[in-house]
Design an enzyme around this catalytic site. Structure first.
Site, PDB file in Angstrom:
ATOM      1  N   TYR A  31       0.846  -1.217   0.000  1.00  8.89           N
ATOM      2  CA  TYR A  31       0.000   0.000   0.000  1.00  8.89           C
ATOM      3  C   TYR A  31       0.876   1.260   0.000  1.00  8.89           C
ATOM      4  CZ  TYR A  31      -3.332  -3.471   1.882  1.00  8.89           C
ATOM      5  OH  TYR A  31      -4.107  -4.573   2.102  1.00  8.89           O
ATOM      6  N   GLN A 109     -13.892   6.024   1.859  1.00 10.30           N
ATOM      7  CA  GLN A 109     -13.704   5.026   2.926  1.00 10.30           C
ATOM      8  C   GLN A 109     -14.372   5.545   4.206  1.00 10.30           C
ATOM      9  OE1 GLN A 109      -9.489   4.095   3.281  1.00 10.30           O
ATOM     10  NE2 GLN A 109      -9.862   1.932   2.942  1.00 10.30           N
ATOM     11  N   GLY A 169     -14.071  -0.598   3.735  1.00  8.26           N
ATOM     12  CA  GLY A 169     -12.890  -0.844   4.566  1.00  8.26           C
ATOM     13  C   GLY A 169     -12.701  -2.334   4.826  1.00  8.26           C
ATOM     14  N   ASP A 171     -12.645  -5.058   3.004  1.00 11.53           N
ATOM     15  CA  ASP A 171     -12.615  -5.218   1.553  1.00 11.53           C
ATOM     16  C   ASP A 171     -13.180  -6.508   0.961  1.00 11.53           C
ATOM     17  OD1 ASP A 171     -11.411  -2.798   1.752  1.00 11.53           O
ATOM     18  OD2 ASP A 171      -9.447  -3.443   1.068  1.00 11.53           O
ATOM     19  N   ARG A 203      -5.054 -13.191   0.262  1.00 14.20           N
ATOM     20  CA  ARG A 203      -5.611 -12.066  -0.499  1.00 14.20           C
ATOM     21  C   ARG A 203      -6.839 -12.506  -1.313  1.00 14.20           C
ATOM     22  NH1 ARG A 203      -4.518  -6.874   0.420  1.00 14.20           N
ATOM     23  NH2 ARG A 203      -5.086  -6.499  -1.750  1.00 14.20           N
ATOM     24  N   TRP A 359     -10.314  -9.991   4.965  1.00 15.23           N
ATOM     25  CA  TRP A 359     -11.419  -9.688   5.891  1.00 15.23           C
ATOM     26  C   TRP A 359     -12.388 -10.855   6.053  1.00 15.23           C
ATOM     27  CZ3 TRP A 359     -11.824  -5.551   9.087  1.00 15.23           C
ATOM     28  CH2 TRP A 359     -10.960  -4.475   8.840  1.00 15.23           C
ATOM     29  N   GLU A 402      -0.735  -6.766   9.454  1.00 14.56           N
ATOM     30  CA  GLU A 402      -1.980  -6.132   9.025  1.00 14.56           C
ATOM     31  C   GLU A 402      -3.179  -6.836   9.666  1.00 14.56           C
ATOM     32  OE1 GLU A 402      -2.410  -6.353   4.781  1.00 14.56           O
ATOM     33  OE2 GLU A 402      -4.171  -5.045   4.716  1.00 14.56           O
TER      34      GLU A 402
HETATM   35  C1  DGY Z   1      -6.492  -3.106  -1.516  1.00 18.48           C
HETATM   36  O1  DGY Z   1      -5.863  -2.844  -2.539  1.00 18.48           O
HETATM   37  O2  DGY Z   1      -6.772  -4.243  -1.130  1.00 18.48           O
HETATM   38  C2  DGY Z   1      -6.919  -1.964  -0.692  1.00 18.48           C
HETATM   39  O3  DGY Z   1      -7.158  -2.318   0.596  1.00 18.48           O
HETATM   40  C3  DGY Z   1      -8.103  -1.272  -1.251  1.00 18.48           C
HETATM   41  O4  DGY Z   1      -8.424  -0.232  -0.370  1.00 18.48           O
END
Ligand code: DGY
Length: 437
Positions: A31, A109, A169, A171, A203, A359, A402
């Site tokens: 990020y 967001q 948020g 995601d 992811r 998430w 994270e």
């Molecule tokens: C991502 O790229 O996964 C970000 O969290 C989007 O806000």
């Protein structure tokens, strides 16, 4: 790890993630820009040891506000090729009122800047200095709330919509699976960057990304016009976390304008607040699940899953005592137990629960931070302490990740439960605050 060592390490992470352009990245590689809600939590961490940086973080975010009051979810202050989708994909310039100074995304967001200003005011010693800073920027935050109530509430209910899962948020929560079932996007060709930084099993999938990109393409085809999006977007949700953040921030703006002395803004905020809280309690509570849930505006129905967002109204003072008691019972029954850390991001008793994936189950420090304060405020001392201590234990065992596996067994032999980005700014920032409490 002992307390002072955690604080020192946390400060180092924030300092390392600070960029010379005046903002702080959530973490390296994964990020590389400024994210809206991250920047708020980060600013609170700085308030304990570097007030100019706390102010700067807020200023750089607000500097990217659009003329209609909108504040974007990512601000591209710098160039970076480590992230997809970047500014060329989002094309914020399509919206006639977008910032001419900074490129950004065309989505937002959770609106946490309002309550962050009040939290920072609580933390700092020099209240007069902070109040003069707040005076300079509070109207921008107010305009952001005005934008939400005027542009994102088509039925005039006091509940605002989000049109993208990245706006929530949370995601890739399993809650969105129900929406993906109603869509059939094309198979886009693109180069993911996130999975070059983080194990792909932690992811979202390629197909999930197709959905994410598709909703953006639809919004772009309407030049990010809110009204058009409200009519056409297949994803249109009243999110309990997002709306709880707005309500919490309304309350903070009321308190701060009280110190500044602006009666007309207070009167308007109180009007929004009253309506929002009432409708939130009527529309977003599920008697069947004994928890607050998401509402799908496009398909006109509640989405019946419990997640950590279900408990966020405690932080915003939304439930009455009786309902708070019901909520706490739901949390303990579904998310509690000696074998688990609090609080998983998604219902551990549901088949969609995945304790390793973004998430879809892991514990997040920002949600825990809210739950700690919320539970404490409602008088659940022991449970609030547990949420706080679990957060500290996860970081001392696994590092400043994270997100974290909620299963205690994972940490027994090797401390391998930290997932996603490492040296993560909001985990560092919020643990500094929790350790000062
Ligand atoms: C991502 O790229 O996964 C970000 O969290 C989007 O806000």
């Amino acid at each position: 790890m002992e307390k002072n060592k955690i604080i020192e390490e946390a400060k180092e992470i924030l300092i390392k993630n600070f960029q010379k352009e005046g903002f702080t990245i959530p973490c390296e590689g994964l990020y590389p820009f400024q994210w809206k809600w991250d920047s708020g939590f980060i600013a609170l961490g700085y308030a304990y040891f570097d007030i100019p940086k706390a102010k700067k973080e807020i200023e750089t975010l607000l500097d990217a506000q659009w003329n209609n009051g909108f504040i974007p979810h990512i601000v591209f202050h710098t160039d970076s090729d480590t992230y997809f989708p970047g500014p060329d994909f989002h094309q914020s310039e399509l919206h006639p009122q977008s910032s001419k100074k900074w490129r950004s995304t065309g989505m937002t967001q959770p609106p946490i800047t309002g309550f962050i200003l009040e939290e920072i005011y609580r933390v700092v010693e020099d209240k007069a200095d902070m109040l003069s800073f707040i005076k300079k920027c509070i109207d921008k935050v107010y305009r952001n709330h005005q934008y939400f109530y005027e542009q994102r509430d088509p039925k005039n209910e006091g509940l605002v919509y989000i049109y993208h899962n990245w706006e929530s948020g949370t995601d890739n929560s399993p809650i969105w699976d129900d929406i993906w079932d109603t869509m059939n996007p094309p198979e886009y060709e693109f180069e993911r960057r996130d999975t070059t930084h983080v194990d792909a099993s932690q992811r979202p999938s390629k197909r999930e990304y197709d959905h994410y990109l598709h909703i953006i393409e639809i919004a772009k085809s309407h030049n990010y016009d809110d009204k058009e999006i409200a009519e056409k977007s297949p994803f249109l949700i009243q999110d309990p976390l997002f709306n709880a953040m707005l309500i919490k921030s309304n309350e903070s703006l009321i308190n701060l304008y009280g110190l500044i002395g602006d009666r007309s803004k207070i009167a308007q905020l109180k009007k929004w607040q009253e309506k929002s809280i009432q409708r939130y309690n009527e529309k977003l509570f599920s008697e069947k699940l004994n928890a607050y849930v998401h509402y799908d505006l496009r398909n006109d129905k509640q989405i019946a899953y419990v997640s950590s967002s279900s408990f966020s109204p405690l932080f915003a003072g939304i439930p009455d005592k009786k309902r708070a008691e019901i909520l706490v019972k739901t949390m303990q029954e579904r998310f509690g137990g000696d074998d688990k850390y609090l609080c998983a991001s998604f219902d551990p008793t549901n088949e969609r629960f995945n304790p390793k994936k973004y998430w879809r189950g892991p514990v997040w420090i920002n949600l825990n931070w809210m739950l700690y304060y919320g539970l404490k405020e409602y008088g659940y001392k022991e449970l609030s302490e547990q949420v706080k201590n679990d957060s500290i234990e996860l970081i001392s065992k696994a590092g400043f990740y994270e997100y974290f596996d909620s299963r205690k067994e994972i940490y027994v032999d090797k401390n391998k439960g930290g997932y996603g980005g490492n040296n993560f700014s909001w985990s560092a920032a919020l643990i500094i605050d929790l350790l000062h409490n």
